[in-house]
Design a protein around this motif. Sequence first.
Motif, PDB file in Angstrom:
ATOM      1  N   ILE A   1     -11.832  -3.179   3.028  1.00  0.00           N
ATOM      2  CA  ILE A   1     -10.481  -2.288   2.045  1.00  0.00           C
ATOM      3  C   ILE A   1     -10.275  -1.503   4.134  1.00  0.00           C
ATOM      4  N   LEU A   2      -9.104  -1.598   4.319  1.00  0.00           N
ATOM      5  CA  LEU A   2      -8.926  -0.878   5.350  1.00  0.00           C
ATOM      6  C   LEU A   2      -7.866   0.632   4.109  1.00  0.00           C
ATOM      7  N   LEU A   3      -7.858   1.872   5.587  1.00  0.00           N
ATOM      8  CA  LEU A   3      -7.032   2.533   4.075  1.00  0.00           C
ATOM      9  C   LEU A   3      -6.314   3.026   5.347  1.00  0.00           C
ATOM     10  N   GLN A   4      -5.113   3.704   5.425  1.00  0.00           N
ATOM     11  CA  GLN A   4      -3.330   3.759   5.695  1.00  0.00           C
ATOM     12  C   GLN A   4      -3.195   5.040   5.488  1.00  0.00           C
ATOM     13  N   ALA A   5      -3.180   6.458   6.878  1.00  0.00           N
ATOM     14  CA  ALA A   5      -2.536   6.963   5.410  1.00  0.00           C
ATOM     15  C   ALA A   5      -1.090   7.942   6.391  1.00  0.00           C
ATOM     16  N   SER A   6       0.092   7.724   6.343  1.00  0.00           N
ATOM     17  CA  SER A   6       1.422   8.214   7.017  1.00  0.00           C
ATOM     18  C   SER A   6       1.529   9.565   7.604  1.00  0.00           C
ATOM     19  N   ASN A   7       1.707   9.406   8.924  1.00  0.00           N
ATOM     20  CA  ASN A   7       2.498  10.381   9.351  1.00  0.00           C
ATOM     21  C   ASN A   7       3.370  11.632   8.358  1.00  0.00           C
ATOM     22  N   ASP A   8       3.421  13.094   8.783  1.00  0.00           N
ATOM     23  CA  ASP A   8       4.042  13.930   8.763  1.00  0.00           C
ATOM     24  C   ASP A   8       5.183  14.009  10.021  1.00  0.00           C
ATOM     25  N   GLU A   9       6.487  13.639   9.550  1.00  0.00           N
ATOM     26  CA  GLU A   9       7.544  14.265  10.537  1.00  0.00           C
ATOM     27  C   GLU A   9       7.433  15.978  10.650  1.00  0.00           C
ATOM     28  N   VAL A  10       7.450  16.342  11.825  1.00  0.00           N
ATOM     29  CA  VAL A  10       7.313  17.605  11.876  1.00  0.00           C
ATOM     30  C   VAL A  10       8.437  18.542  11.537  1.00  0.00           C
ATOM     31  N   SER A  11       9.676  18.060  11.789  1.00  0.00           N
ATOM     32  CA  SER A  11      10.949  18.567  11.192  1.00  0.00           C
ATOM     33  C   SER A  11      11.241  18.750   9.348  1.00  0.00           C
ATOM     34  N   LYS A  12      10.326  17.964   8.999  1.00  0.00           N
ATOM     35  CA  LYS A  12      10.183  17.344   7.972  1.00  0.00           C
ATOM     36  C   LYS A  12       8.923  17.676   6.694  1.00  0.00           C
ATOM     37  N   VAL A  13       9.075  18.987   6.424  1.00  0.00           N
ATOM     38  CA  VAL A  13       7.722  19.290   5.918  1.00  0.00           C
ATOM     39  C   VAL A  13       7.881  19.816   4.850  1.00  0.00           C
TER      40      VAL A  13
ATOM     41  N   VAL B   1     -18.257   3.212  -0.860  1.00  0.00           N
ATOM     42  CA  VAL B   1     -17.540   2.300  -1.243  1.00  0.00           C
ATOM     43  C   VAL B   1     -17.423   2.003   0.622  1.00  0.00           C
ATOM     44  N   PRO B   2     -18.075   1.423   1.723  1.00  0.00           N
ATOM     45  CA  PRO B   2     -17.360   1.207   3.115  1.00  0.00           C
ATOM     46  C   PRO B   2     -15.479   1.307   3.011  1.00  0.00           C
ATOM     47  N   PHE B   3     -15.362   0.782   4.290  1.00  0.00           N
ATOM     48  CA  PHE B   3     -14.198   0.964   5.061  1.00  0.00           C
ATOM     49  C   PHE B   3     -13.988   0.867   5.664  1.00  0.00           C
ATOM     50  N   THR B   4     -12.529   0.377   6.523  1.00  0.00           N
ATOM     51  CA  THR B   4     -12.531   0.222   7.667  1.00  0.00           C
ATOM     52  C   THR B   4     -11.419   0.914   7.989  1.00  0.00           C
ATOM     53  N   GLU B   5     -11.242   2.344   9.107  1.00  0.00           N
ATOM     54  CA  GLU B   5     -10.176   3.251   9.595  1.00  0.00           C
ATOM     55  C   GLU B   5      -8.825   2.131   9.925  1.00  0.00           C
ATOM     56  N   THR B   6      -8.104   3.088  10.084  1.00  0.00           N
ATOM     57  CA  THR B   6      -7.122   3.069  11.538  1.00  0.00           C
ATOM     58  C   THR B   6      -7.088   3.018  12.771  1.00  0.00           C
ATOM     59  N   THR B   7      -6.451   3.169  13.491  1.00  0.00           N
ATOM     60  CA  THR B   7      -6.947   3.259  15.297  1.00  0.00           C
ATOM     61  C   THR B   7      -6.518   5.140  15.161  1.00  0.00           C
ATOM     62  N   SER B   8      -5.751   5.467  14.511  1.00  0.00           N
ATOM     63  CA  SER B   8      -5.586   6.819  14.494  1.00  0.00           C
ATOM     64  C   SER B   8      -5.421   7.453  12.929  1.00  0.00           C
ATOM     65  N   HIS B   9      -5.989   8.622  12.878  1.00  0.00           N
ATOM     66  CA  HIS B   9      -6.436   9.025  11.401  1.00  0.00           C
ATOM     67  C   HIS B   9      -5.192   8.686  10.694  1.00  0.00           C
ATOM     68  N   THR B  10      -3.849   9.135  11.214  1.00  0.00           N
ATOM     69  CA  THR B  10      -1.925   8.849  10.802  1.00  0.00           C
ATOM     70  C   THR B  10      -1.821   8.032  11.702  1.00  0.00           C
ATOM     71  N   SER B  11      -0.976   7.074  10.847  1.00  0.00           N
ATOM     72  CA  SER B  11      -0.233   6.590  11.856  1.00  0.00           C
ATOM     73  C   SER B  11       0.595   6.006  10.748  1.00  0.00           C
ATOM     74  N   ASP B  12       1.699   5.271  11.321  1.00  0.00           N
ATOM     75  CA  ASP B  12       3.363   4.850  11.025  1.00  0.00           C
ATOM     76  C   ASP B  12       3.510   3.074   9.998  1.00  0.00           C
ATOM     77  N   THR B  13       3.184   3.545   9.175  1.00  0.00           N
ATOM     78  CA  THR B  13       3.326   1.487   8.216  1.00  0.00           C
ATOM     79  C   THR B  13       4.792   1.088   9.194  1.00  0.00           C
ATOM     80  N   TRP B  14       5.957   1.661   9.705  1.00  0.00           N
ATOM     81  CA  TRP B  14       6.591   0.506  10.556  1.00  0.00           C
ATOM     82  C   TRP B  14       6.186   0.429  11.964  1.00  0.00           C
ATOM     83  N   GLY B  15       4.695   0.943  12.217  1.00  0.00           N
ATOM     84  CA  GLY B  15       4.655   0.755  13.645  1.00  0.00           C
ATOM     85  C   GLY B  15       3.414  -0.018  14.457  1.00  0.00           C
TER      86      GLY B  15
END
Length: 485
Positions: free
Chosen positions: A103-115, A139-153
């Motif tokens: 399992i790859l678990l991804q979480a998206s970044n917040d934008e500082v101007s949109k909180v 359940v074991p899972f795989t991390e993304t490189t950064s804790h949060t990342s952009d799905t378009w990046g």
Amino acid sequence: MSTIFRRKISLGVVIGSRAFFSPAPCKDARDDVLAKLGIDVVTLPFEATANGAVQSIADADLYAAHFRANADRIDGLVICLPNFGDEIAVAELVNRARLNVPILLQASNDEVSKVSVKDRRDAFCGKISVTNNFWQYGVPFTETTSHTSDTWGEEFGRDLDRFARTCRTVKGLRGARLGSIGARTGAFQTMRYSEKLLQAAGVTVVTVDLSEMMGAASAIQPDDPALQATLTKVKGYGKIPAHIQPAQIEKQARWTLAVNRWIADNGCDASAIQCWRSLQDNFGCATCLTMSMMGEDLMPSACEVDIMGALSMYALALASGAPPAILDWNNNYAHEEDLCVCTHCGNYPKSFIGDTPEVGELDVLGETIGRSKCFGAVKGKVKPGPMTYFRLSTDDRRGTVKCYLGQGEFTDHPFAMDGGIATTRVAGLRKLLRFVTQNGFEHHVAMVRGHHADVVNEAVTRYLGWPIYHHGAEPEPQLHIPNRF
């Protein structure tokens, strides 16, 4: 080539959402992931759930049922959290689907101007809630490189590529079939292994007597079209010295065809062969060229009936998509602390060497029994470049498969020895060799061009549960890694 390399990796895709967060990022995340994957995807239509996401137990049930129905297709799951996500729905989806895949678990970044209340995502926090539930469920899972990342990046694109190769490695090793051709040579006790421990890990070993294979090679009719095609392939594989006789080349082609047919008939992914000296004495050729050609086609084959070496090679092929080789940790290089010479008689795939090789006779054995019986050795010096090394072994004392892993490089240092030569640099080589000698590992090691240790390490530690020493890597901070094997 093994089936697993011919088919696309297939990943299930899930978008996790919490209802009172903005639903707008859900469709964007879904579109981004589906566009990036470029592989076979299993998911429900966007319209199947609100916002195309899983945000309730009902949604989890719907996705779990769909994934169970397509379980044979799914090699891994990609779970994206464009906002905080519903941790219970995500955890229950995985629990109810019962896929037992990476399992790859991804979480998206917040934008500082949109909180604002309307725009914020809080996926940074939501990911921790999901992982806490994964821990509770085991359940074991795989991390993304950064804790949060952009799905378009680009970073997430690289994470997806690495994860797909991890899935291929896990799937390939869990169901591997290895061909053991011939008996272990009596003098090579170092090649002993536990077939039962392998079977417990999901790896099946299929055996055949060397005499049967020699008989099958001898029985091939001279006008067999497959023999003529193999003969053409042998002649074109490398530079054959002028003194090699046509009968020697034909004998090598017969042996290669017989081995290839047996491998195909028995559904083997990799193999290990009794490479000397019975084959030379009783049939009249070497098997190095046969192993080299299979390795080039991503069906690796190890010398000296080294089944664990073959499995190590297969793991590197799965992780890299490139031909691996089996080598000896063989010679020091003067007084250079981090340099050594890795060799074998002549079984390296030609792209592993990096140049068109010479295809001649075994040198050491040829001096003993006559070179005319020893045609089929692939010779050349491995070109410089990055490499990954890996070795699996069975440990009967502890009742487990164990391994070590690391990265280094091939260098251009000269070394005037016959056969396949790889001058090799590994930082902290003495520390590595001390580990090898003190933990009962063999002198054989599998290597592949390029750096792929991250994929192998993830597959072994997160999903296969085999004890591993990752040389040169920073130890992972941990109390305990849950596994649900």
